[in-house]
Design an enzyme around this catalytic site. Structure first.
Site, PDB file in Angstrom:
ATOM      1  N   ALA A 165       0.798  -1.216   0.000  1.00 53.00           N
ATOM      2  CA  ALA A 165       0.000   0.000   0.000  1.00 53.00           C
ATOM      3  C   ALA A 165       0.834   1.272   0.000  1.00 53.00           C
ATOM      4  O   ALA A 165       0.292   2.360  -0.171  1.00 53.00           O
ATOM      5  CB  ALA A 165      -0.945   0.001   1.201  1.00 53.00           C
ATOM      6  N   GLY A 200       5.923  -0.835  -4.084  1.00 59.28           N
ATOM      7  CA  GLY A 200       5.880  -2.125  -4.750  1.00 59.28           C
ATOM      8  C   GLY A 200       7.264  -2.499  -5.218  1.00 59.28           C
ATOM      9  O   GLY A 200       8.190  -1.683  -5.203  1.00 59.28           O
ATOM     10  N   ASP A 216      -1.414 -10.570  -0.035  1.00 55.32           N
ATOM     11  CA  ASP A 216      -0.019 -10.576   0.413  1.00 55.32           C
ATOM     12  C   ASP A 216       0.172 -11.306   1.736  1.00 55.32           C
ATOM     13  O   ASP A 216       1.197 -11.962   1.953  1.00 55.32           O
ATOM     14  CB  ASP A 216       0.563  -9.164   0.450  1.00 55.32           C
ATOM     15  CG  ASP A 216      -0.275  -8.161   1.216  1.00 55.32           C
ATOM     16  OD1 ASP A 216      -1.241  -8.559   1.895  1.00 55.32           O
ATOM     17  OD2 ASP A 216       0.026  -6.952   1.125  1.00 55.32           O
ATOM     18  N   ASN A 223      -6.179  -8.495  13.019  1.00 53.85           N
ATOM     19  CA  ASN A 223      -5.298  -7.389  12.641  1.00 53.85           C
ATOM     20  C   ASN A 223      -5.193  -6.439  13.822  1.00 53.85           C
ATOM     21  O   ASN A 223      -6.200  -5.871  14.258  1.00 53.85           O
ATOM     22  CB  ASN A 223      -5.873  -6.666  11.420  1.00 53.85           C
ATOM     23  CG  ASN A 223      -4.911  -5.669  10.828  1.00 53.85           C
ATOM     24  OD1 ASN A 223      -3.829  -5.442  11.355  1.00 53.85           O
ATOM     25  ND2 ASN A 223      -5.291  -5.056   9.720  1.00 53.85           N
TER      26      ASN A 223
END
Length: 520
Positions: A25, A28, A280, A340
């Site tokens: 995010a 890359g 991911d 999370n």
């Protein structure tokens, strides 16, 4: 040199090279993975190209610049092919893609993208989850999918997406990694580990839930010719038409081959594009170097921390929903039962405040200073929503700190504050792993694996081992890319298609560090 950082160049021993497109995010990269044959196989990674991923305001929404990402990806594939040839390999043998979850593109029947790829941080989903819950209650949503109901889930994004009302027939929704695969191959699909994060895929079987698709009541058609077009997007009464959703594929399946003209342009050949575990975190869990015996417990650690268990079945109980856990699909029919929680975000944002105030802060020195601070003085709740937003984080942490011992009213130095954050994170990890085991009706495992960038934080690893009273196994740092490479390698036959072979290859390829509990 560590295989993660790039070991000795591959020789003429039957080694192959693959390209892993790994999109985060904030940045890359395209990684070249070298797979050396053997039992187990051995993996090494080389960075071909790294690039930024920047959010911006486009067409009235906070969106991703996927056109810039595509240009960077193409340049990265060129670089990967050249790097492979420099290592005496003929080039890359396949390509796999992973990225963050929940965001999507809309692609018309002619292959043209319709509008922008709107980011999960955009405000368009404000209040949408409550609206959907009036049609399908939250308890029912979780029972169907096992997915925690975050406000940015794809289901809620679609319910807020006014473009669906005017989609021409033959249009499709493609998750971000599936969009990249489409640009490479022309094939439209949805890989299941990312599909499961949408809040629309059923937990009992990998199929879309008709009940939830109907609940996402998209805005009424506004395009003048929508009625005559056989609009695939549906209407306020119809919800989402299933034809918008591309066919599902599993990790390891071949999506297609690189389009001939593109292959010639990039100089990589018409190689297969293989579905990696495109979420991911799913790729990172593939690279958890756990032994074959016993449960797999892990933290995928970075800006945020995802802590949980690898299970053979989802947990869709009301107790799991209330505890904030989610059951996301993984590789080979597994499920990532996880939560999370806050991670190094609290530290990185505090450092940003200190630097904005004129201080020069180096993380390694700060962690060393924090290790020297007496423990057990302060505690915060790192899951408190007040810590979600950026800005003046150190001030907020200091103000929220509960005094456990000593005569100071709040952490006064950066070292004290970081010690407070890390001890609080360790306690949170302990609480959440105990909760996961309780909900899964499993005993506490003998070890907890930490992968990702946070695996390098020795102080946090030791504090977590002490809090849990079990071993912490740290590494690999590059778990996401290694998991991507491992799935491709198995699909190509370079890793045996037997249980545990991919993790055995990871264990043979990286150096791990063990943190044993030091407290009684």
């Amino acid at each position: 040199m560590s295989p993660e950082a790039g070991g000795a160049p591959a020789g003429g021993d039957g080694s192959i090279a693959v390209a892993a497109i790994d999109l985060g995010a904030t940045s890359g990269r395209v990684m070249l993975g070298i797979v050396h044959p053997g039992a187990p196989a051995r993996l090494e990674l080389h960075e071909a190209r790294r690039f930024p991923n920047v959010l911006g305001e486009r067409e009235g929404h906070l969106s991703w610049d996927v056109d810039a990402l595509w240009e960077h990806i193409r340049a990265g594939l060129v670089a990967a092919g050249e790097l492979a040839r420099q290592m005496d390999l003929e080039g890359i043998s396949s390509i796999g893609i992973d990225s963050w979850a929940v965001d999507y593109a809309l692609v018309g029947p002619d292959g043209t993208r319709i509008g922008e790829v709107i980011a999960y941080r955009d405000a368009r989903t404000d209040g949408v989850a409550d609206s959907v819950a009036r049609t399908v209650p939250r308890e029912r949503q979780f029972a169907l999918t096992g997915i925690a109901q975050q406000p940015f889930n794809t289901l809620y994004q679609l319910a807020a997406d006014d473009r669906l009302a005017g989609l021409p027939e033959g249009s499709h929704l493609l998750m971000v990694p599936d969009l990249v695969a489409f640009l490479l191959t022309g094939q439209r699909c949805t890989e299941i580990t990312n599909a499961s994060s949408t809040g629309m895929l059923e937990a009992a079987a990998p199929v879309w839930s008709p009940e939830l698709l109907a609940a996402a009541r998209v805005p009424e058609r506004t395009a003048p010719d929508a009625a005559a077009s056989g609009n695939a997007g549906g209407s306020g009464a119809a919800g989402i038409d299933p034809s918008v959703l591309a066919p599902l594929v599993a990790p390891g399946e071949q999506i297609g081959t690189v389009l001939p003209d593109l292959a010639a342009e990039l100089g990589i050949g018409e190689v297969p594009v293989i579905a990696a575990a495109s979420h991911d975190t799913a790729s990172a869990v593939v690279a958890v170097p756990a032994p074959e015996d016993g449960p797999v417990a892990y933290i995928s650690s970075g800006t945020w921390s995802l802590i949980g268990l690898e299970l053979s079945a989802p947990i869709t109980t009301e107790a799991a929903r209330e505890a904030g856990f989610t059951s996301e699909r993984g590789v080979d029919g597994t499920f990532r039962f996880l939560k999370n929680v806050a991670g190094m975000w609290l530290v990185s944002e505090s450092i940003r405040q200190w630097e904005e105030d004129g201080a020069h802060v180096e993380l390694d020195g700060l962690l060393a200073a924090a290790a020297a601070v007496p423990g057990g003085q302060f505690r915060i709740d790192p899951t408190d929503p007040q810590f979600l937003a950026p800005g003046r984080m150190a001030d907020r942490v200091a103000a929220a700190a509960e005094v456990l011992s000593g005569d100071q009213e709040f952490p006064r130095t950066p070292a004290q504050l970081v010690r407070c954050i890390l001890e609080s994170l360790a306690q949170t990890y302990r609480d959440e792993l105990h909760a996961a085991c309780r909900l899964a009706r499993q005993p506490l495992p003998e070890r907890l694996h930490v992968v990702g960038g946070g695996s390098r934080n020795a102080l946090l690893n030791q504090l977590t081992a002490d809090a849990l009273g079990i071993e912490m196994i740290a590494g690999p740092m590059e778990a996401t890319a290694l998991g991507n490479v491992a799935v491709q390698a198995r699909a190509l036959g370079a890793i045996a298609d037997v249980p545990g072979a991919m993790r055995a290859a990871v264990r043979a390829s990286v150096t791990l560090e063990t943190f044993a509990p030091t407290l009684p």
